[in-house]
Design a protein around this motif. Structure first.
Motif, mmCIF file in Angstrom:
data_model
loop_
_atom_site.group_PDB
_atom_site.id
_atom_site.type_symbol
_atom_site.label_atom_id
_atom_site.label_comp_id
_atom_site.label_asym_id
_atom_site.label_seq_id
_atom_site.Cartn_x
_atom_site.Cartn_y
_atom_site.Cartn_z
ATOM 1 N N LEU A 5 0.385 -1.270 0.137
ATOM 2 C CA LEU A 5 0.225 -0.032 -0.242
ATOM 3 C C LEU A 5 1.178 0.934 0.068
ATOM 4 C CD1 LEU A 5 -1.960 -2.019 0.843
ATOM 5 C CD2 LEU A 5 -3.078 -0.386 2.119
ATOM 6 N N CYS A 11 -5.977 3.770 -3.593
ATOM 7 C CA CYS A 11 -6.307 2.612 -4.638
ATOM 8 C C CYS A 11 -7.084 3.940 -5.726
ATOM 9 C CB CYS A 11 -7.304 2.017 -3.865
ATOM 10 S SG CYS A 11 -8.597 0.875 -4.596
ATOM 11 N N TYR A 170 -5.146 -3.884 -4.817
ATOM 12 C CA TYR A 170 -3.320 -4.062 -3.874
ATOM 13 C C TYR A 170 -2.279 -5.009 -4.973
ATOM 14 C CZ TYR A 170 -3.894 0.733 -2.475
ATOM 15 O OH TYR A 170 -3.672 1.657 -2.376
ATOM 16 N N HIS A 174 0.792 -5.225 -7.225
ATOM 17 C CA HIS A 174 1.992 -5.362 -6.896
ATOM 18 C C HIS A 174 2.141 -6.621 -8.130
ATOM 19 C CE1 HIS A 174 4.271 -9.341 -4.419
ATOM 20 N NE2 HIS A 174 5.275 -8.119 -4.177
#
Length: 177
Positions: A5, A11, A170, A174
């Motif tokens: 994060l 987001c 997320y 990633h």
């Protein structure tokens, strides 16, 4: 996950504007790499003169859809989806008012819409915040990268409720990063 994060930042998950296009995009992308799906979507839009619409898909020849790179099955699925929208079998407003489980059931009753496609639609089409697609290979891979090879996505994602869609976003970021 906190490190992810912090690295990725806020987001940017937002529901897409057109639920029909979103569902078509999910069907086109089934079992394809992001790059291959993007190429086919671009060809499809060129053929249709813009994003897919029920009228455009229902009016185009199946052979022309196959020529842009769609399989015979995906061609049938897209045309069936268009017909369901046109005849009212698929009502996106009604779908939006259903709980997740009922919406998944309604979506998976459509030809070519399996659980993964329906889950992607709940996240990206309806903006549902608490959906985790346990069958998504990318999510499983990203979770294993972060939490270890023996990680089970269902177990690690339980504490993320009621924001598992955000956590999934997320995880995908990633993986892409």
């Amino acid at each position: 996950m906190a490190r992810v994060l912090a690295t990725i930042g806020p987001c940017r998950l937002r529901p897409r504007d057109d639920p029909f296009v979103t569902l078509c995009t999910s069907i086109v992308g089934q079992q394809l790499s992001t790059r291959a799906a993007g190429t086919i979507r671009a060809r499809l839009e060129a053929l249709l003169g813009g994003p897919p619409s029920p009228t455009a898909l229902a009016g185009v020849d199946a052979g022309d859809l196959r020529a842009v790179g769609l399989s015979g099955a995906k061609t049938r699925y897209l045309q069936a989806l268009a017909q369901a929208q046109l005849d009212g079998t698929l009502d996106f407003a009604a779908l939006a008012s259903l709980p997740d489980a009922a919406a998944l059931e309604r979506l998976t009753a459509l030809p070519g819409v399996g659980r993964w496609t329906a889950e992607m639609f709940l996240i990206f089409g309806l903006g549902r915040l608490d959906v985790i697609s346990l069958g998504d290979a990318g999510l499983r891979r990203s979770a294993r990268m972060l939490y270890g090879e023996d990680t089970e996505l269902g177990t690690v994602s339980a504490p993320w409720a009621p924001y598992r869609s955000v956590a999934a976003w997320y995880l995908w970021q990633h993986l892409d990063g």
